[in-house]
Design a protein around this motif. Structure first.
Motif, PDB file in Angstrom:
ATOM      1  N   THR A  24       0.868  -1.169   0.000  1.00 66.74           N
ATOM      2  CA  THR A  24       0.000   0.000   0.000  1.00 66.74           C
ATOM      3  C   THR A  24       0.906   1.221   0.000  1.00 66.74           C
ATOM      4  O   THR A  24       1.760   1.359   0.875  1.00 66.74           O
ATOM      5  CB  THR A  24      -0.903   0.016   1.243  1.00 66.74           C
ATOM      6  N   ALA A  40      -5.044  -3.252  -8.464  1.00 68.53           N
ATOM      7  CA  ALA A  40      -6.400  -3.332  -9.009  1.00 68.53           C
ATOM      8  C   ALA A  40      -7.159  -4.480  -8.347  1.00 68.53           C
ATOM      9  O   ALA A  40      -8.359  -4.353  -8.049  1.00 68.53           O
ATOM     10  CB  ALA A  40      -6.362  -3.523 -10.520  1.00 68.53           C
ATOM     11  N   ARG A  42      -6.812  -5.642  -5.295  1.00 68.69           N
ATOM     12  CA  ARG A  42      -7.243  -5.231  -3.952  1.00 68.69           C
ATOM     13  C   ARG A  42      -8.395  -4.229  -4.030  1.00 68.69           C
ATOM     14  O   ARG A  42      -9.342  -4.296  -3.254  1.00 68.69           O
ATOM     15  CB  ARG A  42      -6.062  -4.636  -3.196  1.00 68.69           C
ATOM     16  N   TYR A  43      -8.324  -3.312  -4.977  1.00 63.78           N
ATOM     17  CA  TYR A  43      -9.392  -2.334  -5.167  1.00 63.78           C
ATOM     18  C   TYR A  43     -10.709  -3.033  -5.490  1.00 63.78           C
ATOM     19  O   TYR A  43     -11.751  -2.713  -4.909  1.00 63.78           O
ATOM     20  CB  TYR A  43      -9.017  -1.357  -6.290  1.00 63.78           C
ATOM     21  N   GLU A  44     -10.664  -3.996  -6.395  1.00 64.16           N
ATOM     22  CA  GLU A  44     -11.880  -4.731  -6.760  1.00 64.16           C
ATOM     23  C   GLU A  44     -12.450  -5.473  -5.558  1.00 64.16           C
ATOM     24  O   GLU A  44     -13.657  -5.493  -5.344  1.00 64.16           O
ATOM     25  CB  GLU A  44     -11.577  -5.710  -7.895  1.00 64.16           C
ATOM     26  N   THR A  47     -14.080  -2.867  -3.200  1.00 66.05           N
ATOM     27  CA  THR A  47     -15.357  -2.337  -3.701  1.00 66.05           C
ATOM     28  C   THR A  47     -16.424  -3.413  -3.728  1.00 66.05           C
ATOM     29  O   THR A  47     -17.590  -3.136  -3.438  1.00 66.05           O
ATOM     30  CB  THR A  47     -15.192  -1.711  -5.105  1.00 66.05           C
TER      31      THR A  47
END
Length: 54
Positions: A24, A40, A42-44, A47
């Motif tokens: 991070t 991406a 981790r973001y997915e 969310t």
């Protein structure tokens, strides 16, 4: 990891690679956090979890 946004421009490629590997990256301006760089995947995941909670 924390890095000043002004310094991040010069090493963006390596920061992206670190994020892809699970790091991070917190971008700061005048010592205060302003953005976070994550993979991406981790973001997915984040969310998707938010959507499931609502």
């Amino acid at each position: 990891m924390k890095i000043a946004a002004s310094e991040a421009k010069a090493v963006l490629g390596s920061l992206v690679r670190e994020a892809e590997q699970g790091q991070t990256i917190e971008l700061t301006r005048y010592g205060k956090p302003v953005a976070v760089l994550i993979s991406a995947e981790r973001y997915e995941r984040l969310t998707r979890n938010l959507m499931e909670d609502n």
